[in-house]
Structure formats: structure tokens, C-alpha cells
Design a protein around this motif. Structure first.
Motif, PDB file in Angstrom:
ATOM      1  N   ILE A 225       3.315  15.159  -0.835  1.00  0.00           N
ATOM      2  CA  ILE A 225       2.827  13.842  -1.239  1.00  0.00           C
ATOM      3  C   ILE A 225       2.229  13.153  -0.022  1.00  0.00           C
ATOM      4  N   ALA A 226       0.982  12.654  -0.151  1.00  0.00           N
ATOM      5  CA  ALA A 226       0.320  12.103   1.037  1.00  0.00           C
ATOM      6  C   ALA A 226      -0.556  10.905   0.717  1.00  0.00           C
ATOM      7  N   TYR A 227      -0.292  10.224  -0.393  1.00  0.00           N
ATOM      8  CA  TYR A 227      -1.182   9.131  -0.801  1.00  0.00           C
ATOM      9  C   TYR A 227      -0.404   7.858  -1.138  1.00  0.00           C
ATOM     10  N   ILE A 228       0.722   8.021  -1.819  1.00  0.00           N
ATOM     11  CA  ILE A 228       1.455   6.857  -2.315  1.00  0.00           C
ATOM     12  C   ILE A 228       1.937   5.982  -1.166  1.00  0.00           C
ATOM     13  N   GLU A 229       2.234   6.600  -0.024  1.00  0.00           N
ATOM     14  CA  GLU A 229       2.748   5.831   1.112  1.00  0.00           C
ATOM     15  C   GLU A 229       1.777   4.750   1.568  1.00  0.00           C
ATOM     16  N   ALA A 230       0.484   4.933   1.276  1.00  0.00           N
ATOM     17  CA  ALA A 230      -0.497   3.924   1.676  1.00  0.00           C
ATOM     18  C   ALA A 230      -0.294   2.614   0.924  1.00  0.00           C
ATOM     19  N   PHE A 231       0.314   2.680  -0.277  1.00  0.00           N
ATOM     20  CA  PHE A 231       0.543   1.478  -1.077  1.00  0.00           C
ATOM     21  C   PHE A 231       1.981   0.980  -0.955  1.00  0.00           C
ATOM     22  N   MET A 232       2.918   1.888  -0.881  1.00  0.00           N
ATOM     23  CA  MET A 232       4.325   1.509  -0.843  1.00  0.00           C
ATOM     24  C   MET A 232       4.732   1.200   0.591  1.00  0.00           C
ATOM     25  N   ARG A 233       4.981  -0.072   0.876  1.00  0.00           N
ATOM     26  CA  ARG A 233       5.341  -0.481   2.229  1.00  0.00           C
ATOM     27  C   ARG A 233       6.647  -1.277   2.203  1.00  0.00           C
ATOM     28  N   PRO A 234       7.767  -0.624   1.882  1.00  0.00           N
ATOM     29  CA  PRO A 234       9.044  -1.349   1.867  1.00  0.00           C
ATOM     30  C   PRO A 234       9.431  -1.878   3.242  1.00  0.00           C
ATOM     31  N   ASP A 235       8.859  -1.296   4.315  1.00  0.00           N
ATOM     32  CA  ASP A 235       9.183  -1.780   5.656  1.00  0.00           C
ATOM     33  C   ASP A 235       8.718  -3.223   5.845  1.00  0.00           C
ATOM     34  N   ILE A 236       7.566  -3.560   5.247  1.00  0.00           N
ATOM     35  CA  ILE A 236       7.067  -4.938   5.327  1.00  0.00           C
ATOM     36  C   ILE A 236       7.987  -5.871   4.559  1.00  0.00           C
ATOM     37  N   LEU A 237       8.428  -5.413   3.378  1.00  0.00           N
ATOM     38  CA  LEU A 237       9.340  -6.228   2.563  1.00  0.00           C
ATOM     39  C   LEU A 237      10.654  -6.469   3.289  1.00  0.00           C
ATOM     40  N   LEU A 238      11.193  -5.442   3.918  1.00  0.00           N
ATOM     41  CA  LEU A 238      12.465  -5.584   4.621  1.00  0.00           C
ATOM     42  C   LEU A 238      12.326  -6.455   5.863  1.00  0.00           C
ATOM     43  N   ALA A 239      11.168  -6.407   6.521  1.00  0.00           N
ATOM     44  CA  ALA A 239      10.961  -7.195   7.738  1.00  0.00           C
ATOM     45  C   ALA A 239      10.792  -8.677   7.438  1.00  0.00           C
ATOM     46  N   ASP A 240      10.163  -8.991   6.284  1.00  0.00           N
ATOM     47  CA  ASP A 240       9.909 -10.392   5.950  1.00  0.00           C
ATOM     48  C   ASP A 240      10.043 -10.589   4.445  1.00  0.00           C
ATOM     49  N   PRO A 241      11.260 -10.508   3.896  1.00  0.00           N
ATOM     50  CA  PRO A 241      11.433 -10.564   2.435  1.00  0.00           C
ATOM     51  C   PRO A 241      10.954 -11.869   1.815  1.00  0.00           C
ATOM     52  N   LEU A 242      11.221 -13.000   2.470  1.00  0.00           N
ATOM     53  CA  LEU A 242      10.795 -14.282   1.902  1.00  0.00           C
ATOM     54  C   LEU A 242       9.280 -14.419   1.929  1.00  0.00           C
ATOM     55  N   GLY A 243       8.668 -13.998   3.031  1.00  0.00           N
ATOM     56  CA  GLY A 243       7.215 -14.082   3.124  1.00  0.00           C
ATOM     57  C   GLY A 243       6.523 -13.190   2.110  1.00  0.00           C
ATOM     58  N   VAL A 244       7.025 -11.957   1.949  1.00  0.00           N
ATOM     59  CA  VAL A 244       6.441 -11.032   0.971  1.00  0.00           C
ATOM     60  C   VAL A 244       6.644 -11.555  -0.441  1.00  0.00           C
ATOM     61  N   ALA A 245       7.827 -12.083  -0.731  1.00  0.00           N
ATOM     62  CA  ALA A 245       8.094 -12.634  -2.056  1.00  0.00           C
ATOM     63  C   ALA A 245       7.155 -13.799  -2.354  1.00  0.00           C
TER      64      ALA A 245
END
Length: 488
Positions: A225-245
Motif C-alpha cells: 500500500i503506497a497511496y492512502i498514507e498521503a491522505f491519512m495523517r493521524p500524526d497531525i490530529l494527535l499533535a493538534d487535536p483541537l486545531g484539527v477538530a
């Protein structure tokens, strides 16, 4: 059992809906600008890339069933036929009659610009149509599951249909969820709580089945699998959950109200339809229905949260279904004034959406003209410095700059040039030149291209004199100041 007369009437209704779809998408069906990724569909000799993108069902369909996917008249027409059939299954599942209001609701559903953003990738179009049809089957089977005794059978059919739909394009998971919840929403109130739990459970089972099948395809093909990771960025969500929300909520609202910042043009009628639908359900004091409608409106956006707050419009495929539910609610209101308002707003939404599609298509045609002229000029300049009657090595550095005339939707490739995408992608440019009939051009591998960077640094940008030159046995073309994409 469906009687023969009912089947004939349903077929006639599908035909009417399909003709409406053709009228809306006439600009896309009658022109052949080569869109981004069309060069992949035209030159790809296997479907392995679909497995890498997590779309195993698309791999199966395009490799063994569906034909060459570039010609727009067939692929877009097939998508429209699938959309019309899916809509009829959706109406049947929701127990809504086919009439003027449902016909108008389909116009708003089919014309919503998100579909145009998906259809501009011709390699996806045919399989996406099958995925949408399978979501229609999901709606029909959810209704059967809720009302008939043979629940195990209908649950299996629903899970298989949803799993296959997700296998064509992962965003169909949210479409299946929305149409399933819509069936529950329009059902009897005593079944709504149990029905909601059942729909979520069946969708989760479908996603799990999809992941299992995908794992099997990856294992046996050896393609990671080499494509979905471009869209799925849970690291951004974990780093700034309130901002992403916060970004997710704000951008979700902008999408639902058809904001110009999202679609390049204002589609304001959708926001009014949603507001009226929520108002109608709340004033009826149907609290479970109100909760269901809110879930239907929120269901398209989980991917946006996981992606950091914004995704390309083509991934929000469930939004047209959510707005369609709202338009049906308003046009079937007990209040005559609200019904009339619903008809006006739904008609306005269809017109605004069709206008947006034409606007995007105009930008695609302009970009296609730009690319044809650019290819001709580059090839002519290359022929001035080398003999192109025999195989000739070449390299292109950077990408050309093309200014858009019309605004487009977020993440859309309308107006994108093969000579500017990825900041200059030699693989796309080489494939495009090949499709345009420019022969004897041999692309350099990435390792040799990197060694030529110092040579490009001292060259001017095309079309200046010296921007195309012969170095030993390689023709160098410099389109931009930045290096662009280099393959591994």
C-alpha cells in the motif's frame, strides 16, 4: 416479488434519470481533454497500482470486466446509468415514490460538483459507477433487513455489496453509511434505534471485510500500500487535536453550504435546504429523526478529520447523498409554503451545480489546449538541436506555469497541466508526449537525471534561447526554476 409492470416502470424511470444526467454532464461527455492520470490509464500495462491504492475491486473490474477507461462518452455515460439505477434503489429503500420531487432531487444529487471532481479522473470513472450502484444495493438491502424476517440473508447481501463498493473507492464507505442511515431515517420510528445500530454494525463489518480482502491482495501480489498514507495523517490530529477538530468543523460547514472557497463558485442553495430540513424535523419533535439527520450530515467527514482538516472534494462522495436527503425532506413537508420553497431551492441547487460543472470543464479544455501547444513547441525546439527521426534521450527540468482563468473546487485537477503537475513530473510529461504521437523520445532514469541538475542550474527557463540544448547525447529542456518530481 417485483411485478413485470413495476419492473418496466422502474426501467423507464431509470432511463429518464439517465437522460437528465446526460444533459447535465454533456460538456464532459462530448470533449476529450486528457485529464491528469489519463496518461496512466492509457499506458499502464497492469492494474497493480489499484492494489497499491487499496482499491482491489477496481483492479478486478478494470482488469477483467470493464473496457479501456479513457474515452469519456462511454465511461461517464456508464457512471450516469449506475447513478440513476442506484438512485432508484435508494428511493425504494427509503420508500419514496418516483415523482416530480424525486426527479428534481436526483438533478441536485447528480449535478453536485463533487461528482465532477471524481469524474475528471477517467481511470476511476467506470469502477466508481459500479461502486455507487452497489451503495444503492446497500440502501435497498437495509430496508429489506429492517422489514423482513430473513435478516441473516439480507445482512450478508448488504455487507458484500458495501465491501465491494469500498473496494472500488474507500470513500464509498461513507456513502454506504449515509444511504443506510437515510433508510432508517425514513422508516417507522419504532425501528429507528435498532436500525441505526444495525447500520453501523454492518458498515463496520464491511470495512473489516474490505481490509481483510485488501490484505490478501497485497500479500499475494507483493504490491505494498503506497497511496492512502498521503491522505491519512493521524500524526497531525494527535499533535493538534483541537486545531484539527476546529478546521474540520469549519471546512465541513463550508462544504455543506456550498461555499465559494470550496467549490470555486457559490452553491448557496444547499445551505438553505439543509437549514430548512433540520428546522422541519426539529419542529415535528422527532428527536431520534433529528439525531439521525445530523448523523447523515456529519457522516461524510470522518476522513477530513483524519487528514488534518481538509481533503480534496472528490473524497467527500457522501455529501451529495446527505443533501439529497434534505431536499426530499423539504419537498415533502406538510407545509405548502415549505414544499414550494423546497422545489425552488432544489431546482436552484441543480442549476448552480450544473453551472459549476461547465465552469470546471471550460478550465479543463483551456488546460488541454495549453498542453497541446506546449508539447508542440517543446518538440519543435528539441528537433532543432537533435535528430528525432531516431530514438533520442531527453530530460525536462521543472514545470511550466499556467494561470487559471476560472476558479475550481479544492483539490480538483481541472485546469491542471501535464507540464506543471507535481512541479514538473517527467513521467507524466513523457507519457503525455507519447499519447500525442511524439515518438522516439527516451526518458532518462532518475539516477541519471539527478546528475544533470548542475547543467540545468545555468540554463534559462523555456521559451528563452538556450532553454533547450543538446548535452552529449541528451536533450535538456528547462521549464521552471524548481526541479520538480524525481522518481526513485
Amino acid at each position: 416479488m417485483v411485478s413485470q409492470q413495476t419492473a418496466v416502470e422502474n426501467a423507464k424511470s431509470v432511463a429518464r434519470l439517465w437522460l437528465l444526467f446526460v444533459a447535465i454532464y454533456f460538456p464532459m461527455m462530448t470533449t476529450l481533454p486528457l485529464y491528469i492520470d489519463a496518461e496512466i490509464a492509457a499506458t499502464r500495462d497492469s492494474g497493480g497500482a489499484w492494489i497499491a491504492q487499496g482499491r482491489w475491486m477496481t483492479y478486478v473490474l478494470l482488469r477483467y470486466i470493464l473496457p479501456f477507461p479513457v474515452v469519456p462518452a462511454f465511461t461517464v455515460g456508464l457512471f450516469g446509468l449506475c447513478a440513476a439505477s442506484a438512485y432508484m434503489l435508494f428511493l425504494r429503500g427509503c420508500r419514496q415514490p418516483f415523482g416530480v420531487s424525486s426527479f428534481l432531487a436526483f438533478a441536485a444529487f447528480a449535478a453536485f460538483p463533487i461528482w465532477s471532481c471524481l469524474l475528471e479522473f477517467p481511470a476511476n470513472t467506470s469502477s466508481a459507477g459500479i461502486g455507487l450502484l452497489l451503495c444503492g444495493v446497500v440502501a435497498y438491502t437495509v430496508e429489506r433487513y429492517l422489514t423482513e424476517n430473513n435478516k441473516v440473508f439480507w445482512a450478508i447481501v448488504m455487507v458484500v455489496s458495501a465491501t465491494a463498493a469500498i473496494g472500488t473507492y474507500q470513500a464509498f464507505a461513507f456513502v454506504a453509511l449515509v444511504v443506510g442511515l437515510a433508510v432508517v431515517f425514513f422508516s417507522n420510528s419504532e425501528r429507528q434505534i435498532r436500525g441505526t445500530i444495525s447500520v453501523f454494525a454492518l458498515i463496520v463489518a464491511s470495512i473489516a471485510m474490505h481490509l481483510l480482502i485488501q490484505k490478501l491482495f497485497v500479500t499475494f501480489s507483493g504490491i505494498p500500500i503506497a497511496y492512502i498514507e498521503a491522505f491519512m495523517r493521524p500524526d497531525i490530529l494527535l499533535a493538534d487535536p483541537l486545531g484539527v477538530a476546529g478546521r474540520t468543523i469549519a471546512n465541513s460547514i463550508l462544504v455543506l453550504i456550498g461555499a465559494r472557497s470550496m467549490f470555486g463558485t457559490a452553491i448557496w442553495a444547499s445551505g438553505f435546504l439543509i437549514a430548512l430540513a433540520v428546522f422541519i424535523v426539529i419542529t415535528q419533535r422527532k428527536y431520534i429523526s433529528t439525531f439521525l439527520l445530523l448523523m447523515i450530515l456529519l457522516a461524510p467527514f470522518p476522513l477530513m478529520l483524519l487528514a488534518g482538516g481538509l481533503v480534496p472534494m472528490r473524497t467527500l462522495l457522501a455529501v451529495p447523498s446527505s443533501i439529497c436527503v434534505c431536499s426530499i425532506v423539504v419537498m415533502n413537508s406538510k407545509s405548502k409554503q415549505l414544499r414550494i420553497t423546497g422545489y425552488i431551492l432544489t431546482g436552484a441547487l441543480a442549476i448552480q451545480s450544473a453551472a459549476a460543472i461547465s465552469q470546471y470543464q471550460a478550465e479543463r479544455v483551456l488546460a488541454a489546449d495549453f498542453d497541446r501547444q506546449m508539447a508542440s513547441r517543446i518538440y519543435e525546439r528539441m528537433s532543432d538541436v537533435a535528430d528525432l527521426s531516431k530514438p533520442q534521450k531527453f530530460d525536462i527540468y521543472g514545470g511550466a506555469v499556467r494561470s487559471s482563468l476560472y476558479p475550481i473546487a479544492v483539490g480538483s485537477t481541472a485546469g491542471a497541466s501535464f507540464f506543471s503537475w507535481d512541479g514538473g513530473n517527467i513521467e507524466r510529461m513523457s507519457a503525455y508526449l507519447q499519447m500525442q504521437g511524439y515518438k522516439n523520445l527516451v526518458q532518462l532514469p532518475g539516477s541519471q537525471r539527478r546528475a544533470l541538475k548542475p547543467e540545468f542550474d545555468v540554463m534559462p527557463v523555456f521559451p528563452a534561447k538556450g532553454s533547450v540544448r543538446l548535452l552529449n547525447d541528451v536533450v535538456l529542456v528547462k521549464l521552471g526554476l524548481q526541479s520538480g518530481y524525481y522518481s526513485p
